[in-house]
Write an enzyme that holds these catalytic residues in place. Sequence first.
Site, mmCIF file in Angstrom:
data_model
loop_
_atom_site.group_PDB
_atom_site.id
_atom_site.type_symbol
_atom_site.label_atom_id
_atom_site.label_comp_id
_atom_site.label_asym_id
_atom_site.label_seq_id
_atom_site.Cartn_x
_atom_site.Cartn_y
_atom_site.Cartn_z
ATOM 1 C CE LYS A 134 32.244 41.592 39.276
ATOM 2 N NZ LYS A 134 33.289 42.611 39.094
ATOM 3 N NE ARG A 179 40.514 45.653 40.465
ATOM 4 C CZ ARG A 179 39.446 44.845 40.507
ATOM 5 N NH1 ARG A 179 38.774 44.570 39.402
ATOM 6 N NH2 ARG A 179 39.071 44.304 41.637
#
Length: 362
Positions: free
Chosen positions: A36, A134
């Site tokens: 990414k 997270r």
Amino acid sequence: MYPRLIVDINKLRSNLDAVAAITKDQGSCSLMIVTKGLCADHEMAKMVAEHPAVDYMADSRVANIKTYADMARANGKMTTLLRIPMHAEVEDVVKYVDLSFNSELSTIRLLNEAAGRQGVKHNVLLMIDLGDLREGIFYQNEDQIFAAVEEIISMENIALYGVGVNLTCYGAIIPKNDNLSNLVAIARKIEDKFGIRLQMVSGGNSSSIYLIGKGELPEGINNLRLGESFLLGNDTAYGEKLPGTVSDTLILEAQIVELKEKPSLPIGEVGVDAFGQKPYYEDRGIIKRAIIAIGKQDTDIDSMEPLDEKIDILGGSSDHIILDVTKSDRAYQVGDVVQFVLGYGGMLKTATSPYVEKVYSK
């Protein structure tokens, strides 16, 4: 055209060689390369797909994985979705992704249904939250973990591939032997309780690789997911350069569109800028100010550094960055190009911007 991002494919390949040697030769881990950072650009993805040490190609967006899924699979790599899937994308996840990271049973149920419709078996990695807060089931809630595992292994079209953790990205919690050992312990409890074998215990990202050099990666961690360490050569736990890597794999070039001597302090009452922030200005007297044709829409000003060490970045707006070139030894002119090395944020935004051209040097 400018601005442009120059990608040195040979340096990237050398960085990949270096992190592969650390991860696989020293750490005995499988290697998952995250694409990414360069928005899964084709040339980079092709190099990764063809690299013999890479086992998995991963991204946080299905749209990126779509662009290289066939190429990855043809080269024996499993495609992996790092971000928890959205309900709206389960059909594409099953079609293009071999392994997805998950923490919600409602999503895994939809993946099971989609896999049934497509006539395939889909692999999932169950995420465990070790305190970074997270994604993942919180590690102290073992009953929730076991309940999730029990349902997953009962699904006809889903295979529980393993467990994983993410650290550093949100809570900035550093991977250590003690917290990663909790992940290994959970994996072993799952295997013992359900009589199964987990193929992967994924111990994090580029912030975990430093543990290998220190001999502190817990036995049982058998996979790492590397993006920034491959692209920029960084151990992201402490910001150290990894052995055998370089950081100048990517060079951003932008062209000067204005060059004038002006005061360093704006004149008048200071309010907020275009992004709602109240800026601070240092009084440097009259300075030579260069405006380059790139801005906050295209890059992260705090994550880029001029190669000319005598240039200072003063700030910017959505379309412009203001430089102080007063002390530079070079007599810059309008039309000249200024070069920058990038940090992670600068790389991510620049690679994603459609207004920045990508050029490969070999």
